[in-house]
Each structure stands twice: as structure tokens, then as C-alpha cells.
Design a protein around this motif. Structure first.
Motif, PDB file in Angstrom:
ATOM      1  N   TRP A  63       0.855  -1.188   0.000  1.00 20.83           N
ATOM      2  CA  TRP A  63       0.000   0.000   0.000  1.00 20.83           C
ATOM      3  C   TRP A  63       0.885   1.229   0.000  1.00 20.83           C
ATOM      4  N   ASP A  64       0.706   2.087  -0.987  1.00 20.77           N
ATOM      5  CA  ASP A  64       1.451   3.340  -1.064  1.00 20.77           C
ATOM      6  C   ASP A  64       0.715   4.387  -0.238  1.00 20.77           C
ATOM      7  N   SER A  65       1.282   4.784   0.870  1.00 18.27           N
ATOM      8  CA  SER A  65       0.614   5.705   1.790  1.00 18.27           C
ATOM      9  C   SER A  65       0.597   7.137   1.273  1.00 18.27           C
ATOM     10  N   VAL A  66       1.373   7.432   0.239  1.00 20.89           N
ATOM     11  CA  VAL A  66       1.371   8.758  -0.369  1.00 20.89           C
ATOM     12  C   VAL A  66       0.326   8.831  -1.480  1.00 20.89           C
ATOM     13  N   ASP A  67       0.390   7.870  -2.395  1.00 19.86           N
ATOM     14  CA  ASP A  67      -0.534   7.866  -3.531  1.00 19.86           C
ATOM     15  C   ASP A  67      -1.852   7.173  -3.230  1.00 19.86           C
ATOM     16  N   HIS A  68      -1.925   6.459  -2.106  1.00 16.01           N
ATOM     17  CA  HIS A  68      -3.144   5.757  -1.697  1.00 16.01           C
ATOM     18  C   HIS A  68      -3.601   4.778  -2.778  1.00 16.01           C
ATOM     19  N   GLU A  69      -2.681   3.905  -3.157  1.00 16.94           N
ATOM     20  CA  GLU A  69      -2.984   2.903  -4.172  1.00 16.94           C
ATOM     21  C   GLU A  69      -2.179   1.633  -3.884  1.00 16.94           C
ATOM     22  N   SER A  70      -2.796   0.491  -4.152  1.00 15.23           N
ATOM     23  CA  SER A  70      -2.128  -0.791  -3.963  1.00 15.23           C
ATOM     24  C   SER A  70      -1.280  -1.136  -5.186  1.00 15.23           C
ATOM     25  N   TRP A  71      -0.177  -1.830  -4.920  1.00 12.89           N
ATOM     26  CA  TRP A  71       0.688  -2.240  -6.021  1.00 12.89           C
ATOM     27  C   TRP A  71       1.505  -3.457  -5.591  1.00 12.89           C
ATOM     28  N   TYR A  72       2.028  -4.124  -6.575  1.00 13.77           N
ATOM     29  CA  TYR A  72       2.930  -5.246  -6.284  1.00 13.77           C
ATOM     30  C   TYR A  72       3.816  -5.508  -7.499  1.00 13.77           C
ATOM     31  N   TYR A  73       4.849  -6.300  -7.269  1.00 17.45           N
ATOM     32  CA  TYR A  73       5.688  -6.742  -8.383  1.00 17.45           C
ATOM     33  C   TYR A  73       6.035  -8.205  -8.181  1.00 17.45           C
ATOM     34  N   PHE A  74       6.461  -8.827  -9.247  1.00 19.61           N
ATOM     35  CA  PHE A  74       6.939 -10.211  -9.199  1.00 19.61           C
ATOM     36  C   PHE A  74       7.915 -10.413 -10.348  1.00 19.61           C
ATOM     37  N   TYR A  75       8.616 -11.521 -10.341  1.00 21.20           N
ATOM     38  CA  TYR A  75       9.603 -11.802 -11.380  1.00 21.20           C
ATOM     39  C   TYR A  75       9.109 -12.936 -12.282  1.00 21.20           C
ATOM     40  N   ARG A  76       9.308 -12.737 -13.581  1.00 21.31           N
ATOM     41  CA  ARG A  76       9.035 -13.787 -14.544  1.00 21.31           C
ATOM     42  C   ARG A  76      10.177 -13.743 -15.555  1.00 21.31           C
ATOM     43  N   ASP A  77      10.790 -14.893 -15.814  1.00 19.65           N
ATOM     44  CA  ASP A  77      11.983 -14.953 -16.672  1.00 19.65           C
ATOM     45  C   ASP A  77      13.052 -13.972 -16.186  1.00 19.65           C
ATOM     46  N   ASP A  78      13.185 -13.888 -14.864  1.00 22.65           N
ATOM     47  CA  ASP A  78      14.197 -13.053 -14.218  1.00 22.65           C
ATOM     48  C   ASP A  78      13.999 -11.556 -14.438  1.00 22.65           C
ATOM     49  N   MET A  79      12.811 -11.166 -14.877  1.00 23.39           N
ATOM     50  CA  MET A  79      12.526  -9.747 -15.077  1.00 23.39           C
ATOM     51  C   MET A  79      11.332  -9.335 -14.230  1.00 23.39           C
ATOM     52  N   ARG A  80      11.428  -8.155 -13.682  1.00 20.39           N
ATOM     53  CA  ARG A  80      10.371  -7.671 -12.807  1.00 20.39           C
ATOM     54  C   ARG A  80       9.171  -7.182 -13.619  1.00 20.39           C
ATOM     55  N   GLU A  81       7.983  -7.557 -13.168  1.00 16.16           N
ATOM     56  CA  GLU A  81       6.739  -7.049 -13.723  1.00 16.16           C
ATOM     57  C   GLU A  81       6.004  -6.290 -12.615  1.00 16.16           C
ATOM     58  N   TRP A  82       5.349  -5.207 -12.997  1.00 20.40           N
ATOM     59  CA  TRP A  82       4.700  -4.334 -12.030  1.00 20.40           C
ATOM     60  C   TRP A  82       3.202  -4.311 -12.260  1.00 20.40           C
ATOM     61  N   VAL A  83       2.444  -4.267 -11.173  1.00 19.37           N
ATOM     62  CA  VAL A  83       1.004  -4.103 -11.254  1.00 19.37           C
ATOM     63  C   VAL A  83       0.580  -3.031 -10.248  1.00 19.37           C
ATOM     64  N   PHE A  84      -0.106  -2.025 -10.747  1.00 19.96           N
ATOM     65  CA  PHE A  84      -0.746  -1.032  -9.882  1.00 19.96           C
ATOM     66  C   PHE A  84      -2.241  -1.252  -9.993  1.00 19.96           C
ATOM     67  N   ARG A  85      -2.914  -1.414  -8.861  1.00 15.80           N
ATOM     68  CA  ARG A  85      -4.322  -1.813  -8.903  1.00 15.80           C
ATOM     69  C   ARG A  85      -5.158  -1.052  -7.871  1.00 15.80           C
ATOM     70  N   PRO A  86      -5.961  -0.117  -8.328  1.00 12.48           N
ATOM     71  CA  PRO A  86      -6.935   0.493  -7.420  1.00 12.48           C
ATOM     72  C   PRO A  86      -7.855  -0.570  -6.832  1.00 12.48           C
ATOM     73  N   ASP A  87      -8.149  -0.445  -5.545  1.00 11.01           N
ATOM     74  CA  ASP A  87      -9.007  -1.419  -4.877  1.00 11.01           C
ATOM     75  C   ASP A  87     -10.038  -0.672  -4.029  1.00 11.01           C
ATOM     76  N   ALA A  88     -10.747  -1.405  -3.203  1.00  6.15           N
ATOM     77  CA  ALA A  88     -11.806  -0.775  -2.401  1.00  6.15           C
ATOM     78  C   ALA A  88     -11.239   0.265  -1.431  1.00  6.15           C
ATOM     79  N   ARG A  89     -10.053   0.020  -0.914  1.00 10.43           N
ATOM     80  CA  ARG A  89      -9.446   0.979   0.006  1.00 10.43           C
ATOM     81  C   ARG A  89      -9.119   2.283  -0.716  1.00 10.43           C
TER      82      ARG A  89
END
Length: 338
Positions: free
Chosen positions: A274-300
Motif C-alpha cells: 500500500w502506497d501511503s502517499v498515492d493511496h494505491e495498492s501495487w505489487y511486483y513479481f519476477y518472470r523470466d528473471d525480469m520484474r513485472e509491475w502491477v498497480f491496482r486500485p481497490d476498495a481501500r
């Protein structure tokens, strides 16, 4: 005093609807919490020819539940085609006449203009189109709302990307004039970061607040609806080989809705943050040794933006797009009193 507080008008809950089945399904399931439905049903070409029509099932449900409907009309002929339309009085009249005919036939509340990717040099011509259309619709008891790309600080800015955004996305909107002629301005305070940018929040709260405060200097709060994103973005590395065989950097970003972004986080064992400045949820993960990013507005994040609508006593919010949302968003909204 308690009675007066209870009778205070809730912000208008405007939801956009697209042709996907999950968008229709969500509208049907939550129809009693939708204050105004704005479906993407119409387009217009350079000659003023309006094409499209309602999803009769959706329209029947809206009618049964007394949900007013204001379909979007957007351009179907690109930037150059829209420029041609703006400077052709006969074509504009064709468009307006078609809008009136459709509004009368299907008993719409009005229409919403959603014209984007327009050159800033067409600023006055676009304002004139809004004035002409609003006056024609108003004579027959219909409304005109406008979806517009937020344009603080009111000029092109410093960087090349900011200049490009002003040239083709922000500069065309004369906010003060549009607020004078239109019944409602839907400020599209989303897509702060997109496929054109590096990863980042879809609609960070400080950025939204900056855009809102600027808009409020030019438009009455009773005519202003705050855009809230219900979708997210997924950034990843795409195929560096183009169709013609050449090679180039290819950083991809695609829309991702809650029905995909929530399961993806579980699948990849991602640490959702949870980004307390932008007030938005996000996460990352690795696939084929490369980082992928997801920013996802949610109910909060929705709740924080809905609170902003109330804090500034705005007309309401406009959410893109119904069907993309975290299901818990609906817990934040009251049943609409009609």
C-alpha cells in the motif's frame, strides 16, 4: 440537525459501461447503487454521421430501476477526421440532429462528449461545438456532459512528454468555457501513468488533488465530477522483435481488472503493498528473471477518493469502468434515492 444531515444529498455515482459482458453483469447486479449510467454506445465521423445504438437489455434494466442514461458519443474517424468535423457547420448539424433523434427515441437524459486526442489548436472550435450542442439539447430538455483530460497547471509544462500531452490531450479543453456551457464536467483524473510512461499509480491521490484544485478555480463544484479508476495497469517486457523484423525496446503496459489482478498476485505469491502517499495498492513479481509491475486500485483506494468527493462537496464521481472494480467497492456506496 440530524434529520437535515440524513437528508443531505449523496454524491452522484456515475459509472461508465462498455460492451464487455462483465460490465453489463456488474451493472445489473448493482443497479440500485448507480446514479447515472454512461455507456459507450455511439460514435461520429468527420461528416457528422452518428452510428451506434443502445444495448436494449441494459436500457430496459435502467428504465425499470429509473437510472438515467447518458450515452457517450466519441470520434470514430481519428484526430484529423474530428478536426474536419469541428470546422464543418453542416456536419456538426447532422451530428446534433442525430443526437436529438436518438435521445427522444430512447428517452435518454442526454449525452456525454468523450472526444480525446485532439490538437490544442482546435480549442476554440471544440468549445463552439460544445456550445452549439448544449444549446440544442437544452431546448429539448436534454443534458450535455463532457469527459475531459485534466489539464493542470494550464500550460504545456517543461518536459517533452508534458508538451506532447498538452498538444494532443490537455490543451484543447477550455475548462472555464466548457463548464459554462455543459451541465457536468467529468474530470478524468486517472491514467496518470499508462502504457506511455514508466510504472506508477493509475491515479495517485496527490496528483488527483492537484488536478481537482485547479479545476475548481474554473468550474463550480456543483458541475464537477471526480474521475476514479476502477482498473489497473500491468507493466512487463514485450517482444523486442517487431513485425517487420527490426528490433527495439518494447516495454508493455496493459489494462488489468480486479478479476485478473487479484488472482495474479496470489498466483505469483506477490507481496501486495500500500502506497501511503498515492493511496494505491501495487505489487511486483519476477518472470523470466525480469520484474513485472502491477498497480491496482481497490476498495481501500476507492474509499479514499470517494471521501475526497465528499470533502470538496462535488457533484459526484465518474468511475471507469463498471465491471473492472474490486467487488468490495460496492460496500462503500449507498443505495441511490430516486
Amino acid at each position: 440537525m440530524a434529520c437535515g444531515a440524513a437528508m443531505a444529498q449523496q454524491p452522484e455515482a456515475l459509472f461508465y459501461l462498455i460492451g464487455m459482458q462483465k460490465s453489463v453483469n456488474s451493472f445489473v447486479a448493482h443497479v440500485d447503487k448507480v446514479g447515472l449510467l454512461v455507456p459507450t454506445w455511439y460514435g461520429v465521423d468527420s461528416q457528422g454521421l452518428v452510428n451506434g445504438g443502445p444495448n436494449q437489455y441494459v436500457l430496459d434494466i435502467a428504465t425499470q430501476h429509473r437510472v438515467p442514461v447518458e450515452p457517450i458519443i466519441s470520434m470514430s474517424s481519428g484526430r484529423d477526421g474530428f478536426h474536419t468535423l469541428l470546422h464543418d457547420e453542416v456536419a456538426k448539424q447532422h451530428m446534433i440532429e442525430s443526437m436529438l433523434q436518438q435521445a427522444q427515441q430512447y428517452r435518454y437524459a442526454g449525452f456525454q462528449f468523450d472526444f480525446e486526442s485532439i490538437s490544442w489548436t482546435d480549442r476554440d472550435a471544440f468549445t463552439l461545438l460544445v456550445k452549439q450542442t448544449a444549446e440544442a439539447l437544452h431546448k429539448h430538455g436534454f443534458k450535455l456532459s463532457i469527459a475531459m483530460v485534466p489539464n493542470a497547471p494550464g500550460h504545456a509544462g517543461q518536459g517533452r512528454f508534458s508538451k506532447w500531452m498538452w498538444q494532443y490531450w490537455r490543451g484543447v479543453y477550455d475548462l472555464a468555457a466548457l463548464g459554462k456551457y455543459a451541465d457536468l464536467i467529468c474530470l478524468m483524473t486517472y491514467d496518470q501513468h499508462t502504457r506511455w510512461t514508466a510504472p506508477g499509480p493509475v491515479d495517485g491521490l496527490p496528483w488527483m488533488l492537484e488536478q481537482l484544485k485547479y479545476a475548481l478555480t474554473l468550474v463550480p463544484r456543483q458541475k464537477l465530477s471526480l474521475g476514479i479508476a476502477l482498473y489497473g495497469y500491468h507493466w512487463y517486457t514485450g517482444n523486442p522483435v517487431r513485425d517487420d523484423g527490426s528490433e527495439a525496446s518494447n516495454i508493455q503496459a496493459s489494462y488489468i481488472d480486479a478479476d485478473e489482478s487479484f488472482p495474479l498476485a496470489q498466483e505469483q505469491h506477490a507481496d501486495v503493498q500500500w502506497d501511503s502517499v498515492d493511496h494505491e495498492s501495487w505489487y511486483y513479481f519476477y518472470r523470466d528473471d525480469m520484474r513485472e509491475w502491477v498497480f491496482r486500485p481497490d476498495a481501500r483506494s476507492f474509499a479514499d477518493r470517494y471521501a475526497l468527493v465528499k470533502q470538496y462537496d462535488l457533484e459526484g464521481f465518474c468511475a471507469w469502468v463498471i465491471g473492472a472494480e474490486d467487488p468490495k467497492v460496492w460496500d462503500e456506496l449507498p443505495v441511490v434515492q430516486r
